[in-house]
Every structure is written in structure tokens, then in C-alpha cells.
Design a protein around this motif. Structure first.
Motif, PDB file in Angstrom:
ATOM      1  N   LYS A  31       0.861  -1.191   0.000  1.00  0.00           N
ATOM      2  CA  LYS A  31       0.000   0.000   0.000  1.00  0.00           C
ATOM      3  C   LYS A  31       0.891   1.233   0.000  1.00  0.00           C
ATOM      4  CE  LYS A  31      -3.765   2.008   2.776  1.00  0.00           C
ATOM      5  NZ  LYS A  31      -4.472   1.797   4.060  1.00  0.00           N
ATOM      6  N   LEU A  32       0.648   2.125  -0.956  1.00  0.00           N
ATOM      7  CA  LEU A  32       1.449   3.332  -1.078  1.00  0.00           C
ATOM      8  C   LEU A  32       0.630   4.578  -0.795  1.00  0.00           C
ATOM      9  CD1 LEU A  32       3.426   2.901  -4.452  1.00  0.00           C
ATOM     10  CD2 LEU A  32       4.228   2.387  -2.162  1.00  0.00           C
ATOM     11  N   LYS A  33       1.218   5.483  -0.054  1.00  0.00           N
ATOM     12  CA  LYS A  33       0.721   6.856  -0.019  1.00  0.00           C
ATOM     13  C   LYS A  33       1.351   7.538  -1.224  1.00  0.00           C
ATOM     14  CE  LYS A  33       1.102  11.259   2.379  1.00  0.00           C
ATOM     15  NZ  LYS A  33       1.826  12.027   3.428  1.00  0.00           N
ATOM     16  N   ILE A  34       0.528   7.980  -2.172  1.00  0.00           N
ATOM     17  CA  ILE A  34       1.060   8.562  -3.400  1.00  0.00           C
ATOM     18  C   ILE A  34       1.581   9.975  -3.122  1.00  0.00           C
ATOM     19  CG2 ILE A  34       0.501   9.309  -5.750  1.00  0.00           C
ATOM     20  CD1 ILE A  34      -1.529   6.999  -5.863  1.00  0.00           C
ATOM     21  N   LEU A  35       2.811  10.210  -3.521  1.00  0.00           N
ATOM     22  CA  LEU A  35       3.433  11.523  -3.341  1.00  0.00           C
ATOM     23  C   LEU A  35       3.385  12.340  -4.629  1.00  0.00           C
ATOM     24  CD1 LEU A  35       6.566  10.383  -1.278  1.00  0.00           C
ATOM     25  CD2 LEU A  35       4.393  11.270  -0.404  1.00  0.00           C
ATOM     26  N   TYR A  36       3.739  11.692  -5.742  1.00  0.00           N
ATOM     27  CA  TYR A  36       3.756  12.367  -7.045  1.00  0.00           C
ATOM     28  C   TYR A  36       3.208  11.439  -8.126  1.00  0.00           C
ATOM     29  CZ  TYR A  36       7.060  15.562  -4.773  1.00  0.00           C
ATOM     30  OH  TYR A  36       7.658  16.452  -3.920  1.00  0.00           O
ATOM     31  N   CYS A  37       2.610  12.040  -9.143  1.00  0.00           N
ATOM     32  CA  CYS A  37       2.184  11.264 -10.299  1.00  0.00           C
ATOM     33  C   CYS A  37       2.401  12.087 -11.561  1.00  0.00           C
ATOM     34  CB  CYS A  37       0.714  10.849 -10.195  1.00  0.00           C
ATOM     35  SG  CYS A  37       0.201   9.754 -11.541  1.00  0.00           S
ATOM     36  N   TYR A  75      -7.909   1.896 -10.950  1.00  0.00           N
ATOM     37  CA  TYR A  75      -7.835   3.360 -10.896  1.00  0.00           C
ATOM     38  C   TYR A  75      -6.384   3.762 -10.660  1.00  0.00           C
ATOM     39  CZ  TYR A  75     -12.945   3.253 -10.247  1.00  0.00           C
ATOM     40  OH  TYR A  75     -14.293   3.053 -10.406  1.00  0.00           O
ATOM     41  N   GLY A  76      -5.956   4.820 -11.340  1.00  0.00           N
ATOM     42  CA  GLY A  76      -4.552   5.193 -11.334  1.00  0.00           C
ATOM     43  C   GLY A  76      -4.127   6.179 -10.263  1.00  0.00           C
ATOM     44  N   GLY A  77      -3.039   6.902 -10.586  1.00  0.00           N
ATOM     45  CA  GLY A  77      -2.306   7.662  -9.589  1.00  0.00           C
ATOM     46  C   GLY A  77      -2.734   9.085  -9.336  1.00  0.00           C
ATOM     47  N   TYR A  78      -3.796   9.553 -10.002  1.00  0.00           N
ATOM     48  CA  TYR A  78      -4.315  10.875  -9.657  1.00  0.00           C
ATOM     49  C   TYR A  78      -5.178  10.700  -8.403  1.00  0.00           C
ATOM     50  CZ  TYR A  78      -3.297  12.271 -14.590  1.00  0.00           C
ATOM     51  OH  TYR A  78      -2.726  12.523 -15.815  1.00  0.00           O
ATOM     52  N   SER A  79      -4.574  10.152  -7.367  1.00  0.00           N
ATOM     53  CA  SER A  79      -5.302   9.787  -6.145  1.00  0.00           C
ATOM     54  C   SER A  79      -4.301   9.691  -4.997  1.00  0.00           C
ATOM     55  CB  SER A  79      -6.031   8.450  -6.349  1.00  0.00           C
ATOM     56  OG  SER A  79      -5.113   7.416  -6.677  1.00  0.00           O
ATOM     57  N   ASP A  80      -4.832   9.538  -3.777  1.00  0.00           N
ATOM     58  CA  ASP A  80      -3.925   9.621  -2.621  1.00  0.00           C
ATOM     59  C   ASP A  80      -3.346   8.287  -2.157  1.00  0.00           C
ATOM     60  OD1 ASP A  80      -6.346   8.722  -1.623  1.00  0.00           O
ATOM     61  OD2 ASP A  80      -6.608  10.341  -0.166  1.00  0.00           O
ATOM     62  N   ILE A  81      -3.982   7.169  -2.539  1.00  0.00           N
ATOM     63  CA  ILE A  81      -3.544   5.843  -2.081  1.00  0.00           C
ATOM     64  C   ILE A  81      -3.668   4.859  -3.236  1.00  0.00           C
ATOM     65  CG2 ILE A  81      -4.115   3.889  -0.541  1.00  0.00           C
ATOM     66  CD1 ILE A  81      -5.356   6.011   1.379  1.00  0.00           C
ATOM     67  N   ILE A  82      -2.723   3.906  -3.297  1.00  0.00           N
ATOM     68  CA  ILE A  82      -2.865   2.796  -4.243  1.00  0.00           C
ATOM     69  C   ILE A  82      -2.371   1.514  -3.581  1.00  0.00           C
ATOM     70  CG2 ILE A  82      -0.614   3.103  -5.400  1.00  0.00           C
ATOM     71  CD1 ILE A  82      -2.179   2.478  -8.077  1.00  0.00           C
ATOM     72  N   VAL A  83      -3.021   0.406  -3.911  1.00  0.00           N
ATOM     73  CA  VAL A  83      -2.653  -0.912  -3.386  1.00  0.00           C
ATOM     74  C   VAL A  83      -2.295  -1.796  -4.580  1.00  0.00           C
ATOM     75  CG1 VAL A  83      -3.411  -2.934  -2.071  1.00  0.00           C
ATOM     76  CG2 VAL A  83      -4.239  -0.646  -1.438  1.00  0.00           C
ATOM     77  N   VAL A  84      -1.061  -2.324  -4.580  1.00  0.00           N
ATOM     78  CA  VAL A  84      -0.551  -3.053  -5.747  1.00  0.00           C
ATOM     79  C   VAL A  84       0.225  -4.289  -5.294  1.00  0.00           C
ATOM     80  CG1 VAL A  84       0.889  -2.862  -7.833  1.00  0.00           C
ATOM     81  CG2 VAL A  84      -0.340  -0.857  -6.999  1.00  0.00           C
ATOM     82  N   ASP A  85       0.089  -5.381  -6.047  1.00  0.00           N
ATOM     83  CA  ASP A  85       0.909  -6.568  -5.830  1.00  0.00           C
ATOM     84  C   ASP A  85       2.379  -6.167  -5.921  1.00  0.00           C
ATOM     85  OD1 ASP A  85       2.557  -8.909  -6.613  1.00  0.00           O
ATOM     86  OD2 ASP A  85       0.646  -9.978  -6.740  1.00  0.00           O
TER      87      ASP A  85
END
Length: 361
Positions: free
Chosen positions: A41-47, A135-145
Motif C-alpha cells: 500500500k502506497l501513499k502517493i506523493l507524485y504522479c 484506478y490510477g495515480g491521480y489519487s492519494d492511495i494505491i494498493v498493488v501486488d
């Protein structure tokens, strides 16, 4: 008993999405899955904003799914790891590019080219294994394998590293695969945009001679003085084309608009390779005779596998290669898309997600 959507995807996320082919983005609340055993799980900083985001937003390729949260040049900080995750720990800086899934069992996946898996899952506007949209990175969180997450080296500036996850691997991979990575070779780069400018940097770091091929004379100084190209060629000037005929071992063509390829084929030496990287919507006019007369190759290449993407970003860190960027706030994104459509950016917009994406918008 079947789980409710809230149980399957309990992670509340905020981003910006387009809801139709107008491509206009606006605030959007959605959810992501809980962190699985092998998930990060990532807190997205930049996209970064890729040119393909613009195409997808407007459904120019005919494959878009709405609502769409674009973004596949994602850099963030690891905030949670699954119990079986081996490569990441809390606080690590990590990146997610164009892929978040593949079958993991076909010949391509077995050969570390998951990008060519027929069941590859794009980071956005696709369907995940569980039947839910990505859903991509124009967001605050992403969960990826974790298999589809790369480590971002400590010394890399994060904002300028983000575009490498698409533009970087898209140019690095063909340079390596087609053998255009040997000192002394001569490589042309067509188009000095988001792809082209990092292509020049990688090619120079690999020790090859680089000529930028452009329709715009105004880019000559930038190409040579700032990006380090050895020479510059105006593709609309017959005299310059004639003088450079048969001088290049390979050409990376990054242009996404319809354009003539015959002059480019003429620039190649015998056994030269023209590698198409830009997604041109309409078929190009490809004359065969010039290919036969020099055993020349026209090929395509799309991003790269995960192993090679990690190799690329490690190489970039070692050689101080980053994208040239303009950092923008989230609420500037629609204006950025208008400017991108006019090629009014040097050379990649990057959204400062962490500081400017506000969930109360």
C-alpha cells in the motif's frame, strides 16, 4: 457468504476522475482493496501526466472505461505491506508504472516481459483479477501486488523520477533489446517531448552518439546544450536529410502524430532499425522497397517488464538521469491537459499529489 463491496474494497480513497469523453477531471471518491498478503500500500506523493492519459481521457483509442482515474507514473511511500511481501518495508520509496497485473504463467511472464502478457492489467481503465476497475495515480492511495512495484533508489528526486516509470522504460527497453546500447553507435531520436528527452539522456549515458530529429528548429539549442545530444536534424529540410542519409544504426521514433517514415528509413544504415514508440492512431504509410534495399527493420516496443523497469531506474539513479518536469497542483490538472495537447510543457507535468490533493474538495 459473499463479501459486500465495502468489505472487498474497504480503503477509502480520494482522487480526480473523468466521467465521460470530454476528459474533464473533477474530485472523485472511491475505494481500493485491503492490503493482501503480497500487496504493498502506497501513499502517493507524485504522479506524472503521460500523453497517453490525454488519449485515454478522451477515449481516442476506443478502450476507455469511466469513471477514469488516470495516472501510471506513480511514486509514493510504503505505508503497509502484506504478510508475504519480501521486497518492501514501511517507509520505503516505491514506484508503480503502467502495469498492476498479468497472468504470471505465460511464456512472456516467464521471460520477464509481463508488458506483453495477453492478460496484462493496466494501472487504470482496465479490469483487475477480481472483476473491479483499476484506478490510477491521480489519487492519494494505491494498493498493488509487490511484483508490480519498483524500488526507487534513495538518491533519486521523487518528482523527477516519476515519469521514468513510463517514459523512461519506454525508451530504455528498446535501446537495450535492439542492441542500440554500445558505445560508438549512432542513434536518432525523433521528437523532443516527454519520451524523447529521456531517450536522449539514456542513449547518451549508454555511450552512443545521439542526433535529435525534429520539425522544430527552436529545439536545437535545448537538445544540444541542455540534454547533451551530439547533433540536431530538421526533418523537414531535404538538404539536412540528404546529408545524413545512411548514417544511423537505429532511430527511436517517439512521435504520436501521423508523420512520414520514409525519410527516417533513409537515415538508417544497412541493417538499421526504426523503433516506433509513439502510439499513432492512424496507420502510417510504410514503403517496403527501401527496407529491402538495406535489410532495414521497422519495429515497435511498449514499456518493459518489471525486472527491466527496476534495472532502468537503478541505471537512471547511477547516471543521475531524471525527467525534466513542471510540478503542478492537483487542481491545475485540466489546464495541464490543455497545455499538453499543445505540447506546451518541458517536458513532463508531475502532480504534487501529497501536498495538493485535498479530500474536502
Amino acid at each position: 457468504m459473499e463479501k459486500s463491496p465495502e468489505e472487498v474494497h474497504p480503503v477509502k480513497v480520494f482522487g480526480w476522475a473523468a466521467t465521460d469523453t470530454s476528459g474533464t477531471l473533477s474530485p472523485f471518491k472511491f475505494s481500493r482493496r485491503a492490503t493482501g498478503d503480497k500487496d504493498v500500500k502506497l501513499k502517493i506523493l507524485y504522479c506524472g501526466i503521460c500523453h497517453s492519459d490525454l488519449h485515454q481521457l478522451k477515449n481516442e483509442w476506443g478502450i476507455s472505461k469511466y469513471p477514469m482515474v488516470p495516472g501510471h507514473e506513480i511514486v509514493g511511500e510504503v505505508t503497509e505491506v502484506g504478510s508475504k511481501v519480501e521486497k518492501f518495508k514501511l517507509g520505503d520509496k516505491a514506484g508503480v508504472g503502467c502495469l498492476v497485473g498479468s497472468c504470471r504463467s505465460c511464456e512472456n511472464c516467464s521471460n520477464d516481459i509481463e508488458n506483453y502478457c495477453s492478460k496484462g492489467i493496466a494501472t487504470y481503465s482496465a479490469m483487475y483479477h477480481d472483476g473491479t476497475p483499476t484506478y490510477g495515480g491521480y489519487s492519494d492511495i494505491i494498493v498493488v501486488d509487490e511484483h508490480f512495484v519498483v524500488r526507487v533508489p534513495e538518491n533519486m528526486p521523487l518528482a523527477a523520477a516519476a515519469p521514468l516509470l513510463c517514459a523512461g522504460i519506454t525508451t530504455y527497453s528498446p535501446l537495450r533489446y535492439f542492441g542500440l546500447d554500445k558505445p560508438g553507435l549512432h542513434v536518432g531520436v525523433v521528437g523532443l517531448g516527454g519520451l524523447g528527452h529521456v531517450g536522449v539522456k539514456f542513449a547518451k549515458a549508454l555511450g552512443v552518439k545521439v542526433t535529435v530529429i525534429s520539425t522544430s528548429q527552436s529545439k536545437q539549442k535545448e537538445a544540444i546544450e541542455r540534454l547533451g545530444a551530439d547533433s540536431f536534424l530538421i526533418s523537414s529540410d531535404p538538404d539536412q536529410l540528404q546529408a545524413a542519409m545512411g548514417t544511423m544504426d537505429g532511430i527511436l521514433d517517439t512521435v504520436a502524430a501521423t508523420h512520414p517514415v520514409l525519410p527516417l528509413i533513409g537515415l538508417l544504415k544497412t541493417n538499421g532499425k526504426l523503433i516506433m514508440l509513439g502510439v499513432v492512431a492512424k496507420p502510417l504509410d510504410l514503403p517496403v522497397f527501401p527496407l529491402l534495399m538495406g535489410r532495414k527493420l521497422v519495429a515497435g516496443s511498449g514499456i518493459g517488464g518489471m525486472k527491466e523497469t527496476q534495472e532502468m531506474i537503478d541505471f537512471a539513479a547511477k547516471h543521475n538521469i531524471t525527467a525534466d518536469i513542471e510540478v503542478i497542483p492537483m487542481d491545475y490538472v485540466n489546464t495541464a491537459m490543455e497545455r499538453l495537447a499543445k505540447a506546451d510543457v518541458k517536458y513532463r507535468f508531475v502532480i504534487d499529489v501529497a501536498k495538493t490533493l485535498k479530500p474536502n474538495e
